[in-house]
Scaffold this motif. Structure first.
Motif, mmCIF file in Angstrom:
data_model
loop_
_atom_site.group_PDB
_atom_site.id
_atom_site.type_symbol
_atom_site.label_atom_id
_atom_site.label_comp_id
_atom_site.label_asym_id
_atom_site.label_seq_id
_atom_site.Cartn_x
_atom_site.Cartn_y
_atom_site.Cartn_z
ATOM 1 N N LYS A 1 0.850 5.858 -1.336
ATOM 2 C CA LYS A 1 0.483 4.976 -0.679
ATOM 3 C C LYS A 1 1.145 4.476 0.656
ATOM 4 O O LYS A 1 2.112 4.315 0.703
ATOM 5 C CB LYS A 1 0.091 3.488 -1.335
ATOM 6 C CG LYS A 1 -0.681 3.913 -2.617
ATOM 7 C CD LYS A 1 -0.855 2.379 -3.368
ATOM 8 C CE LYS A 1 -1.559 2.773 -4.765
ATOM 9 N NZ LYS A 1 -1.695 1.527 -5.520
ATOM 10 N N LEU A 2 0.302 4.987 1.878
ATOM 11 C CA LEU A 2 0.959 4.297 2.905
ATOM 12 C C LEU A 2 -0.045 4.305 4.127
ATOM 13 O O LEU A 2 -0.904 5.221 4.479
ATOM 14 C CB LEU A 2 1.909 5.447 3.430
ATOM 15 C CG LEU A 2 2.636 5.386 5.119
ATOM 16 C CD1 LEU A 2 3.342 3.901 4.697
ATOM 17 C CD2 LEU A 2 3.372 6.497 5.600
ATOM 18 N N SER A 3 -0.438 3.088 4.493
ATOM 19 C CA SER A 3 -1.500 2.826 5.385
ATOM 20 C C SER A 3 -1.022 2.755 6.842
ATOM 21 O O SER A 3 -1.779 3.091 7.730
ATOM 22 C CB SER A 3 -2.097 1.069 5.106
ATOM 23 O OG SER A 3 -1.053 0.245 5.485
ATOM 24 N N ASN B 1 4.646 0.079 8.293
ATOM 25 C CA ASN B 1 4.783 -0.633 6.925
ATOM 26 C C ASN B 1 6.269 -0.302 6.396
ATOM 27 O O ASN B 1 6.884 -1.206 5.407
ATOM 28 C CB ASN B 1 3.780 -0.507 5.973
ATOM 29 C CG ASN B 1 2.409 -0.978 6.537
ATOM 30 O OD1 ASN B 1 2.319 -1.781 7.633
ATOM 31 N ND2 ASN B 1 1.285 -0.528 5.797
ATOM 32 N N ILE B 2 6.778 0.836 6.638
ATOM 33 C CA ILE B 2 8.093 1.195 6.154
ATOM 34 C C ILE B 2 9.111 0.640 6.948
ATOM 35 O O ILE B 2 9.372 1.222 8.015
ATOM 36 C CB ILE B 2 8.332 2.515 5.707
ATOM 37 C CG1 ILE B 2 6.863 3.095 4.936
ATOM 38 C CG2 ILE B 2 9.597 3.047 5.156
ATOM 39 C CD1 ILE B 2 6.924 2.509 3.457
ATOM 40 N N THR B 3 9.935 -0.491 6.453
ATOM 41 C CA THR B 3 10.979 -0.837 7.353
ATOM 42 C C THR B 3 12.187 -0.689 6.702
ATOM 43 O O THR B 3 13.436 -0.796 7.404
ATOM 44 C CB THR B 3 10.689 -2.606 7.489
ATOM 45 O OG1 THR B 3 10.784 -3.256 6.150
ATOM 46 C CG2 THR B 3 9.341 -2.897 8.294
ATOM 47 N N THR C 1 11.024 2.160 -1.534
ATOM 48 C CA THR C 1 10.681 1.341 -0.168
ATOM 49 C C THR C 1 10.678 -0.131 -0.228
ATOM 50 O O THR C 1 10.513 -0.643 -1.312
ATOM 51 C CB THR C 1 9.267 2.118 0.395
ATOM 52 O OG1 THR C 1 8.362 1.752 -0.593
ATOM 53 C CG2 THR C 1 9.432 3.661 0.547
ATOM 54 N N ASN C 2 10.430 -0.737 0.972
ATOM 55 C CA ASN C 2 10.246 -2.042 0.969
ATOM 56 C C ASN C 2 9.094 -2.573 0.389
ATOM 57 O O ASN C 2 8.859 -3.674 0.283
ATOM 58 C CB ASN C 2 10.787 -2.616 2.233
ATOM 59 C CG ASN C 2 9.679 -2.041 3.425
ATOM 60 O OD1 ASN C 2 9.795 -0.885 3.775
ATOM 61 N ND2 ASN C 2 8.563 -2.774 3.823
ATOM 62 N N ASP C 3 8.015 -1.682 0.507
ATOM 63 C CA ASP C 3 6.790 -2.256 -0.213
ATOM 64 C C ASP C 3 6.734 -1.902 -1.488
ATOM 65 O O ASP C 3 5.569 -1.814 -1.979
ATOM 66 C CB ASP C 3 5.572 -1.516 0.452
ATOM 67 C CG ASP C 3 5.671 0.193 0.515
ATOM 68 O OD1 ASP C 3 6.607 0.701 -0.106
ATOM 69 O OD2 ASP C 3 4.765 0.708 1.022
ATOM 70 N N GLY C 4 7.894 -1.448 -2.237
ATOM 71 C CA GLY C 4 7.863 -1.285 -3.638
ATOM 72 C C GLY C 4 7.217 -0.056 -4.482
ATOM 73 O O GLY C 4 7.095 -0.207 -5.609
ATOM 74 N N GLN C 5 7.456 0.982 -3.580
ATOM 75 C CA GLN C 5 7.132 2.250 -3.971
ATOM 76 C C GLN C 5 8.609 3.026 -4.260
ATOM 77 O O GLN C 5 9.321 2.722 -3.766
ATOM 78 C CB GLN C 5 6.489 3.289 -3.068
ATOM 79 C CG GLN C 5 5.151 2.637 -2.750
ATOM 80 C CD GLN C 5 4.330 3.434 -1.791
ATOM 81 O OE1 GLN C 5 3.790 4.601 -2.318
ATOM 82 N NE2 GLN C 5 4.208 3.069 -0.635
#
Length: 421
Positions: free
Chosen positions: A382-384, A388-390, A347-351
């Motif tokens: 982790k997902l707030s 956040n997932i683009t 994912t774009n947030d590093g996962q």
């Protein structure tokens, strides 16, 4: 009245001066009268093995010393004190080692994987349990000897229900002087720890016991992996609402293998996961560049779970609060093997995560002309927020068999990035 004695082979009462048994024909040793046997039975009944005062400690020492002893006797108090000792030891071993070794397999053969610490614990546990099992078995044989019964009576334990009850009754019988016929020992007996064959038997029993425990642990791990530990449902009304929404979802999208609601829950495998928020994105990925086959991704959905859930077991156990669902379809232009359910997603947030084992089974070996589709599930630790997932990057492999050694196109790794907007 003439004195009598007991046959050393069959245990029947015969004249004291008889040199052979008239019933079984066995040659007799030194004549000893039945009266003398009865009077001295408590003293002669393994006199060297029977302490003045029987308790848990003395019975355990006797059991350890006679682990591989068959042709002797053990009194009723000695046997039942030893039985209590072994039950308590087995209980302690189960508490200390059992819960650990039964929770996760120490080794897996296909594919080969060995957990060193788990293997050591398994072997220690199996060795100790094998030892006390042998100790209990041979003690039961000696207790039957003490009641003038052959150890072959233990075969009764194979009879369902009735057999074990009969064995317990036999083990509770009083000592009989005629049981002295089983007191046969070598002129210079060796302790069992000084015999090579006893150690070989213990090793074999340990390996067999370890294999059985490992198979049971593997089955337990598989069952645990298929079921995630979730929070309890908030209200019964939420459950009914989820059921009604599931019908609507299945009617609107018959291709989806899971039943889900707009904002309530999603079902993956056998697990219902409450959803706090979700966002669906249309995708337009199509790749027809390989083997005349077409791979399409038309929809990506991001879910935020209602609370933290747990998946897997043992070393694979992890918490998660996000899910990404990818819908893919495949058209095989020739006989191929495709493995999207073994894909990796970043994912774009590093996962970066692997496809969940409860993803739809729509891949593998596909014959030419086959059309197949299904959903891939990826668990995000982790997902707030779903916003956040683009973007997500997806990689999976595919191949086909060929006899052409110059064909460098028989294996392909698909790699695509999907922007979610």
């Amino acid at each position: 009245m003439s004195e009598t004695k007991y046959c050393i082979n069959c245990g029947k009462e015969i004249p004291a001066d008889a040199t052979f048994c008239p019933f079984c024909g066995a040659t007799q040793g030194k004549a000893t009268s039945a009266k003398a046997q009865s009077t001295s039975a408590p003293e002669q009944n393994n006199e060297s093995n029977q302490p003045e005062h029987v308790n848990m400690w003395t019975a355990l020492k006797l059991g350890m010393r006679q682990t591989f002893t068959w042709s002797q006797r053990i009194t009723r108090p000695q046997y039942w004190w030893l039985y209590l000792d072994l039950v308590l030891i087995a209980l302690i071993l189960t508490i200390v080692f059992g819960f650990k070794v039964y929770s996760y397999p120490a080794f897996i053969l296909d594919p080969l994987h060995v957990n060193a610490l788990q293997t050591v614990l398994l072997l220690v546990y199996s060795a100790l349990m094998s030892w006390i099992s042998v100790m209990q078995f041979t003690a039961s044989a000696r207790r039957l000897h003490d009641s003038n019964r052959s150890a072959h009576y233990l075969w009764f334990s194979l009879i369902p229900l009735v057999g074990p009850i009969l064995i317990i009754v036999f083990l509770c019988q009083r000592s009989k002087a005629a049981g002295e016929r089983f007191d046969r020992s070598a002129s210079q007996p060796k302790h069992w720890t000084h015999k090579w064959w006893t150690w070989c038997l213990l090793v074999l029993f340990t390996l067999a016991y370890a294999a059985l425990v490992n198979v049971t642990a593997r089955d337990n791990a598989i069952d645990s992996a298929l079921t995630t530990t979730s929070k309890s449902a908030t209200t019964s009304s939420d459950d009914s609402y989820s059921d009604s929404d599931s019908e609507e979802a299945s009617d609107s999208d018959s291709e989806d293998s899971d039943s889900e609601s707009d904002s309530d829950s999603i079902t993956i495998g056998d697990d219902d996961i409450d959803i706090a928020d979700q966002q669906a994105y249309m995708a337009s990925f199509t790749d027809s560049s390989w083997a005349g086959s077409t791979f399409k991704i038309d929809k990506v959905t991001v879910y935020k779970t209602d609370g933290t859930y747990t998946s897997g077991s043992g070393s694979d156990k992890q918490d998660f609060n996000g899910i990404v669902k990818v819908h893919m379809s495949i058209h095989a232009g020739r006989d191929i093997s495709a493995y999207p359910t073994q894909a990796k997603l970043s994912t774009n947030d590093g996962q970066q995560v692997d496809a969940d084992t409860d993803s739809d089974d729509f891949d593998g070996d596909l014959n030419s002309g086959t059309d197949s589709d299904g959903n891939l599930y990826f668990i995000l630790p982790k997902l707030s927020s779903v916003k956040n997932i683009t973007s997500v990057r997806l990689k999976w492999d595919a191949s086909y068999d060929t006899d052409d050694y110059d064909d460098d196109n028989d294996f392909k790794t698909f790699d695509t990035t999907l922007n979610l907007n």
